[in-house]
Design a protein around this motif. Structure first.
Motif, PDB file in Angstrom:
ATOM      1  N   UNK B  47       0.776  -1.298  -0.086  1.00 10.94           N
ATOM      2  CA  UNK B  47       0.044   0.060  -0.271  1.00 10.94           C
ATOM      3  C   UNK B  47       0.826   1.346  -0.084  1.00 10.94           C
ATOM      4  N   UNK B  48       1.866   1.082  -0.858  1.00  8.93           N
ATOM      5  CA  UNK B  48       3.025   2.149  -1.091  1.00  8.93           C
ATOM      6  C   UNK B  48       3.749   2.553   0.421  1.00  8.93           C
ATOM      7  N   UNK B  49       3.778   1.389   0.899  1.00  8.93           N
ATOM      8  CA  UNK B  49       4.612   1.766   2.408  1.00  8.93           C
ATOM      9  C   UNK B  49       5.680   0.697   2.410  1.00  8.93           C
ATOM     10  N   UNK B  50       6.975   1.161   2.694  1.00  6.58           N
ATOM     11  CA  UNK B  50       8.260   0.288   2.427  1.00  6.58           C
ATOM     12  C   UNK B  50       8.203  -0.409   3.964  1.00  6.58           C
ATOM     13  N   UNK B  51       7.835  -1.823   3.951  1.00  8.32           N
ATOM     14  CA  UNK B  51       7.999  -2.672   5.091  1.00  8.32           C
ATOM     15  C   UNK B  51       9.104  -3.814   4.927  1.00  8.32           C
ATOM     16  N   UNK B  52       9.869  -3.528   6.114  1.00 10.54           N
ATOM     17  CA  UNK B  52      10.944  -4.464   6.137  1.00 10.54           C
ATOM     18  C   UNK B  52      10.758  -5.413   7.204  1.00 10.54           C
ATOM     19  N   UNK B  53      10.621  -6.819   6.691  1.00 12.86           N
ATOM     20  CA  UNK B  53      10.443  -7.716   7.914  1.00 12.86           C
ATOM     21  C   UNK B  53      11.453  -8.688   7.992  1.00 12.86           C
ATOM     22  N   UNK B  54      11.566  -9.742   8.804  1.00 19.50           N
ATOM     23  CA  UNK B  54      12.686 -10.563   8.961  1.00 19.50           C
ATOM     24  C   UNK B  54      12.184 -11.904   9.684  1.00 19.50           C
ATOM     25  N   UNK B  55      12.790 -12.890   9.332  1.00 16.27           N
ATOM     26  CA  UNK B  55      12.666 -14.281   9.911  1.00 16.27           C
ATOM     27  C   UNK B  55      14.021 -14.831  10.223  1.00 16.27           C
ATOM     28  N   UNK B  56      14.234 -15.250  11.442  1.00 14.74           N
ATOM     29  CA  UNK B  56      15.293 -15.690  11.963  1.00 14.74           C
ATOM     30  C   UNK B  56      15.235 -17.432  11.741  1.00 14.74           C
ATOM     31  N   UNK B  57      16.387 -18.135  11.547  1.00 14.25           N
ATOM     32  CA  UNK B  57      16.525 -19.305  11.372  1.00 14.25           C
ATOM     33  C   UNK B  57      16.807 -20.157  12.439  1.00 14.25           C
ATOM     34  N   UNK B  58      16.451 -21.320  12.421  1.00 10.04           N
ATOM     35  CA  UNK B  58      16.937 -22.294  13.591  1.00 10.04           C
ATOM     36  C   UNK B  58      17.214 -21.465  14.868  1.00 10.04           C
TER      37      UNK B  58
END
Lengths: 185, 499
Positions: B47-58
């Protein structure tokens, strides 16, 4: 005396305008060439997160970042200068990197072809004006790329130096693509 | 001593190999290994917003909160805390206002905590032009007969990166995106086929292949149905308007604002009468025809003697207050055969003749008088038999033209004695000749008994029976030269005599 300079300036504007009009036909080709170069640079391995300590303060000219500061007639000269300088940088020793030489050769060939396509147009502009050094935008570009050369040499063409330079060249191609898109619209 | 020399030659090679190995090892250390990164970053334009998401592993232990830091490659600046993304429980952060350079390479670092203990940290490089996943804006589709309306919903405040995106990642239909766009943006796709299902998808041109575009479909209604509905509506509106107009017109007519009724008298409706009947006498209004016949008699010097007035039927010129006289009015019923054309039912006619006093030896004795006096004053000149010996006089009523010359010696006039006023120039201006007036008026006569009129003029017409009897009496006696032809007198009342 003033009339002589006025005549030369008017003649230069007419020539560059005509050349700019003819240059618009190659803008789509230029944009596709830019995308090819960007893809080749992304294939060169090396992560920027490991070279945070070797970063430099970028002195890219504002007219490259902001198209509003350029005239349409300057686009040909700026594009030619940019291709020429990047070609010169990647022609230097990158042996300390683990880059694939084939990818670098492809990059050099693409830059050389685009430079040759613009060379005829630029030579005509130079013949008519006979004063290409008077263009301040070209001077700023030359200063900028000289600083990049100096950075590589100072860091002894290390891998991190080359990674920083690679990151900066990718940024140059993004701005050039923005310039071409701006004047084509 | 020889062994010591060989040992010296081998050690440089080993050193060289060792250096090369270490050098290679160092290079490998300098190259990041994506597989060894503990987390994965994902930058999305939502929606025209810069969204940074993250996911940790193990991770064996679930982090309780995170802290995000960021820097750029074009400047030798340290990592900075991202405002609003410090010690957060969510795994994403809005970087619209911080990451706005499309050519820049950003270096995010997220640190995972469990309480006060740092579990892990993760860093990566992200370029907006290459790593941002462009999700299309929210949109709606409205279906019409031959077109589809696509409504794009833009936030109130658009990020500056939107201008960068329009150069590098335009929407399919090349919408002119700029920072001035806000609210809803409508795009119409026309020239479509009715009664057909159309699906619309909105996405950026340089989209992530992994991102599946959202598709919305709409079924276009048939053209006839919509047109019939519209025609029904139009017909209903027109019918309602006409009904209202009719009701209003009826109300206005009843109240008299329009089409006023004017009840004119029946006699004024001339349109139903033919032109030739305009001059005709109304059938209900009977006219009496009286023929005045001058009977020659001896000239009398004294008109006032009673004997003379009793013996002769001469019409003694009398005058009343109005200056009118009955002189010359001698009437007798005419022979119907003598009348060339008779349109009146009553055959009696009043014939007016002039008494010529200049010829005493032959003086006509006027014979009377109408039997009935109709209400109307229509005067008609007739040509008929004239029993007088002289040419009929040029007699004219007041206000009318004189009668035309007659080739014959007698003329017949139909006169309504009720409306006839005859004036005679008398020597005595004081003498007022009697007046033949309307039925409501009395004839003012000085000596009503001296008149030779057989019919009394009163307030109404004479009874028809009396009139007929008089006609018969008159028909029997038509003296042209008799001096005394009337011996019987009928008193009709009120001083009038009918002979």
């Amino acid at each position: 005396m003033a009339n002589r300079y006025i005549f030369q300036i008017a003649l230069l504007l007419c020539i560059t305008t005509a050349l700019a009009e003819s240059y618009t036909l190659d803008q789509s080709q230029q944009k596709s060439s830019i995308l090819v170069c960007q893809d080749l640079l992304n294939q060169l391995n090396g992560s920027a997160t490991d070279c945070l300590k070797q970063r430099m303060n970028s002195k890219i000219p504002e007219e490259i970042k902001n198209p509003q500061l350029l005239q349409k007639e300057d686009l040909v000269l700026v594009t030619y200068e940019l291709f020429q300088q990047i070609f010169g940088i990647f022609s230097r020793n990158f042996s300390r990197t683990s880059w694939n030489e084939t990818i670098v050769e492809k990059l050099l060939m693409e830059l050389y072809q685009q430079k040759n396509q613009l060379k005829t147009t630029v030579e005509e502009i130079i013949k008519e004006t006979n004063d290409i050094w008077g263009n301040k935008h070209i001077l700023n570009l030359k200063k900028y790329y000289f600083s990049l050369m100096r950075y590589l040499k100072a860091n002894k063409y290390s891998s991190c130096a080359w990674i920083i330079i690679k990151t900066e060249i990718i940024r140059n191609f993004v701005y050039l693509d923005k310039l071409i898109s701006y004047f084509s619209n | 001593m020889l062994w010591s020399q060989n040992a010296f030659r081998i050690s440089p090679l080993k050193l060289c190999l060792l250096a090369c190995a270490s050098f290679l090892f160092g290079i490998s250390c300098a190259l990041p290994d994506a597989s060894k990164k503990p987390c994965h970053f994902k930058l999305t334009l939502q929606n025209f917003r810069s969204i940074l998401s993250w996911t940790f592993k193990n991770h064996s232990v679930e982090p309780t909160h995170y802290t995000l830091q960021s820097t750029i490659m074009s400047k030798n600046d340290p990592l900075e805390m991202v405002e609003g993304c410090t010690n957060i429980r969510r795994r994403f952060c809005d970087l619209t206002d911080m990451w706005d350079d499309i050519g820049e390479t950003y270096i995010p670092q997220v640190v995972a905590f469990q309480g006060n203990r740092t579990l892990n940290s993760c860093m990566d490089e992200i370029r907006l032009i290459y790593n941002m996943s462009l999700q299309p804006p929210e949109f709606e589709v409205e279906a019409f007969t031959d077109r589809v309306k696509v409504i794009l919903r833009f936030p109130a405040a658009l990020p500056s990166i939107l201008e960068e995106l329009q150069y590098s990642a335009p929407l399919v239909h090349k919408l002119g995106l700029n920072r001035n766009i806000s609210g809803n943006f409508t795009y119409v796709i026309d020239k479509l086929i009715p009664n057909t299902n159309y699906c619309v998808s909105v996405y950026f041109k340089h989209r992530d292949p992994d991102v599946k575009p959202v598709i919305r479909c709409a079924f276009l209604p048939p053209g006839n149905q919509s047109e019939s509905l519209e025609s029904d509506k139009a017909g209903g509106i027109i019918g309602l308007f006409m009904l209202v107009a009719v009701i209003v017109t009826m109300v206005l007519r009843r109240t008299g604002y329009i089409c006023l009724k004017t009840d004119y008298p029946h006699v004024l409706y001339f349109k139903h009468l033919p032109t030739c009947t305009f001059l005709e006498l109304p059938p209900l209004e009977a006219m009496d025809a009286v023929e005045v016949i001058l009977v020659p008699r001896k000239k009398k010097k004294d008109y006032n003697s009673e004997e003379e007035s009793d013996n002769d039927q001469e019409n003694i010129p009398r005058s009343n207050g109005g200056g009118y006289t009955m002189h010359g009015l001698v009437g007798r019923p005419l022979d119907p055969a003598s009348m060339s054309s008779a349109t009146l039912e009553d055959p009696t006619q009043l014939v007016l003749e002039e008494v010529d006093e200049s010829e005493p030896e032959a003086e006509l004795e006027p014979l009377v008088a109408p039997l009935e006096c109709p209400d109307s004053g229509v005067y008609q000149e007739r040509s008929g038999a004239y029993e007088g010996r002289r040419e009929p006089p040029q007699y004219s009523l007041p206000g009318e033209d004189s009668a035309p010359e007659e080739p014959e010696d007698r003329r017949t006039f139909n006169v309504d004695l009720k409306s006839v006023c005859v004036r005679i120039l008398d020597e005595d201006p004081d003498d007022v000749p009697p007046v033949l007036t309307l039925p409501e008026e009395m004839v003012d006569l000085e000596e009503p008994e001296d008149l030779d009129l057989p019919v009394a003029f009163q307030g109404g017409p004479a009874p028809p029976s009396a009139g007929l009897s008089e006609v018969d009496q008159w028909a029997e006696g038509v003296p042209s030269e008799e001096t005394d032809s009337c011996e019987s007198e009928v008193d009709v009342g009120d001083g009038y005599l009918a002979r």
